[in-house]
Scaffold this motif. Structure first.
Motif, short mmCIF file in Angstrom:
data_model
loop_
_atom_site.label_atom_id
_atom_site.label_comp_id
_atom_site.label_asym_id
_atom_site.label_seq_id
_atom_site.Cartn_x
_atom_site.Cartn_y
_atom_site.Cartn_z
N GLY A 145 63.13 -26.85 -34.43
CA GLY A 145 62.25 -26.15 -35.38
C GLY A 145 63.02 -25.18 -36.25
O GLY A 145 62.72 -25.01 -37.44
N ASP A 146 64.07 -24.54 -35.68
CA ASP A 146 64.91 -23.63 -36.47
C ASP A 146 65.63 -24.39 -37.57
O ASP A 146 65.75 -23.91 -38.70
CB ASP A 146 65.93 -22.93 -35.58
CG ASP A 146 65.30 -22.05 -34.52
OD1 ASP A 146 64.36 -21.29 -34.85
OD2 ASP A 146 65.74 -22.12 -33.36
N VAL A 147 66.14 -25.57 -37.23
CA VAL A 147 66.85 -26.38 -38.23
C VAL A 147 65.89 -26.78 -39.35
O VAL A 147 66.24 -26.71 -40.54
CB VAL A 147 67.51 -27.62 -37.58
CG1 VAL A 147 68.19 -28.49 -38.64
CG2 VAL A 147 68.52 -27.20 -36.52
N LEU A 148 64.67 -27.17 -38.99
CA LEU A 148 63.69 -27.53 -40.02
C LEU A 148 63.30 -26.31 -40.86
O LEU A 148 63.11 -26.43 -42.07
CB LEU A 148 62.47 -28.19 -39.38
CG LEU A 148 62.76 -29.57 -38.79
CD1 LEU A 148 61.56 -30.07 -38.00
CD2 LEU A 148 63.15 -30.56 -39.86
N ASP A 149 63.21 -25.13 -40.24
CA ASP A 149 62.97 -23.90 -41.01
C ASP A 149 64.10 -23.67 -42.00
O ASP A 149 63.87 -23.30 -43.16
CB ASP A 149 62.88 -22.68 -40.09
CG ASP A 149 61.55 -22.55 -39.37
OD1 ASP A 149 60.54 -23.15 -39.84
OD2 ASP A 149 61.51 -21.84 -38.35
N LEU A 150 65.34 -23.88 -41.55
CA LEU A 150 66.50 -23.73 -42.44
C LEU A 150 66.38 -24.68 -43.63
O LEU A 150 66.58 -24.27 -44.78
CB LEU A 150 67.79 -24.00 -41.66
CG LEU A 150 69.07 -24.05 -42.50
CD1 LEU A 150 69.37 -22.71 -43.14
CD2 LEU A 150 70.25 -24.51 -41.63
N LEU A 151 66.04 -25.92 -43.36
CA LEU A 151 65.92 -26.89 -44.46
C LEU A 151 64.79 -26.50 -45.41
O LEU A 151 64.93 -26.66 -46.63
CB LEU A 151 65.71 -28.30 -43.89
CG LEU A 151 66.86 -28.84 -43.01
CD1 LEU A 151 66.57 -30.26 -42.57
CD2 LEU A 151 68.20 -28.72 -43.69
N ASP A 152 63.70 -25.96 -44.87
CA ASP A 152 62.62 -25.48 -45.73
C ASP A 152 63.09 -24.32 -46.61
O ASP A 152 62.79 -24.25 -47.80
CB ASP A 152 61.42 -25.03 -44.91
CG ASP A 152 60.57 -26.17 -44.39
OD1 ASP A 152 60.73 -27.30 -44.88
OD2 ASP A 152 59.75 -25.91 -43.47
N ASP A 153 63.84 -23.38 -46.02
CA ASP A 153 64.34 -22.25 -46.80
C ASP A 153 65.31 -22.72 -47.88
O ASP A 153 65.30 -22.20 -49.00
CB ASP A 153 65.02 -21.23 -45.89
CG ASP A 153 64.04 -20.42 -45.06
OD1 ASP A 153 62.83 -20.70 -45.10
OD2 ASP A 153 64.50 -19.50 -44.34
N ILE A 154 66.14 -23.71 -47.56
CA ILE A 154 67.06 -24.27 -48.55
C ILE A 154 66.27 -24.89 -49.69
O ILE A 154 66.59 -24.71 -50.87
CB ILE A 154 67.99 -25.33 -47.90
CG1 ILE A 154 68.88 -24.71 -46.83
CG2 ILE A 154 68.79 -26.08 -48.96
CD1 ILE A 154 69.93 -23.75 -47.33
N LYS A 155 65.21 -25.60 -49.35
CA LYS A 155 64.37 -26.23 -50.37
C LYS A 155 63.79 -25.19 -51.32
O LYS A 155 63.81 -25.37 -52.55
CB LYS A 155 63.24 -27.02 -49.69
CG LYS A 155 62.27 -27.67 -50.63
CD LYS A 155 61.18 -28.36 -49.85
CE LYS A 155 60.02 -28.72 -50.73
NZ LYS A 155 58.92 -29.28 -49.96
N ILE A 156 63.33 -24.07 -50.77
CA ILE A 156 62.77 -23.01 -51.61
C ILE A 156 63.83 -22.42 -52.53
O ILE A 156 63.60 -22.24 -53.72
CB ILE A 156 62.13 -21.92 -50.71
CG1 ILE A 156 60.88 -22.46 -50.02
CG2 ILE A 156 61.81 -20.65 -51.53
CD1 ILE A 156 60.36 -21.60 -48.90
N VAL A 157 65.00 -22.16 -52.00
CA VAL A 157 66.09 -21.58 -52.79
C VAL A 157 66.54 -22.54 -53.89
O VAL A 157 66.87 -22.12 -55.00
CB VAL A 157 67.28 -21.20 -51.87
CG1 VAL A 157 68.52 -20.87 -52.68
CG2 VAL A 157 66.90 -20.05 -50.97
N MET A 158 66.53 -23.83 -53.59
CA MET A 158 67.02 -24.82 -54.56
C MET A 158 65.95 -25.20 -55.60
O MET A 158 66.27 -25.88 -56.57
CB MET A 158 67.48 -26.09 -53.83
CG MET A 158 68.71 -25.89 -52.98
SD MET A 158 70.17 -25.66 -53.99
CE MET A 158 70.78 -24.11 -53.37
N SER A 159 64.72 -24.76 -55.39
CA SER A 159 63.63 -25.13 -56.33
C SER A 159 63.71 -24.33 -57.61
O SER A 159 64.14 -23.25 -57.69
CB SER A 159 62.27 -24.89 -55.68
OG SER A 159 62.11 -25.72 -54.57
#
Length: 159
Positions: A145-159
């Motif tokens: 779940g932490d890894v998926l949270d990281l990927l979500d945060d990356i998605k937000i930053v890259m948007s």
């Protein structure tokens, strides 16, 4: 990023008996297979029932499958960011960089001398040189779940 999260969720039910029963009913032939095409037009065949049995009878197999998939996702996402010239040195992307390296090098943090040389943080996780040699990064240090949270945060930053 969404496709990695969706695929991760899709891996989870493999070990659930009710889901396995539904799949076996749908493909009641013990030799039921799925074909993946090769470049020459022939197919690589995967038999479904042995895969389901392995998932059902070996919880370690499921964890290894999930760990390997999330590791591949981290490597692919970081490499895309780097190749696109979008790595800006922020603590979040530095964290992703080191997690990518751990994934690509045996699920272990291996830092060069004086690294991390820039802040590498994600939420409550922060990397330091004292973590050099830490093994089982996926899932002793970070949960799925932490890894998926990281990927979500990356998605937000890259948007």
């Amino acid at each position: 990023v969404d496709s990695y999260a969706a695929t991760t969720f899709g891996l989870y039910p493999l070990h659930h008996p009710a889901v396995q029963d539904i799949i076996k009913q749908e493909f009641n032939n013990p030799n039921a297979s799925v074909g993946l095409y090769r470049m020459d037009g022939t197919r690589y065949m995967l038999r479904l029932h042995p895969i389901l049995e392995r998932a059902k009878n070996n919880p370690e197999y499921n964890l290894r499958l999930l760990r390997d998939f999330l590791g591949m996702a981290v490597v692919a996402i970081y490499d895309r960011i780097k190749d696109a010239g979008l790595h800006d040195g922020t603590p979040l992307l530095q964290f992703l960089r080191h997690l990518r390296n751990a994934s690509a090098h045996g699920n272990e943090f291996t830092f060069k001398p004086n690294q991390p040389d820039k802040p590498a943080r994600f939420r409550t996780f922060e990397l330091s040189h004292s973590m050099d040699g830490m093994q089982n990064v996926f899932f002793d240090y970070m949960g799925s779940g932490d890894v998926l949270d990281l990927l979500d945060d990356i998605k937000i930053v890259m948007s």
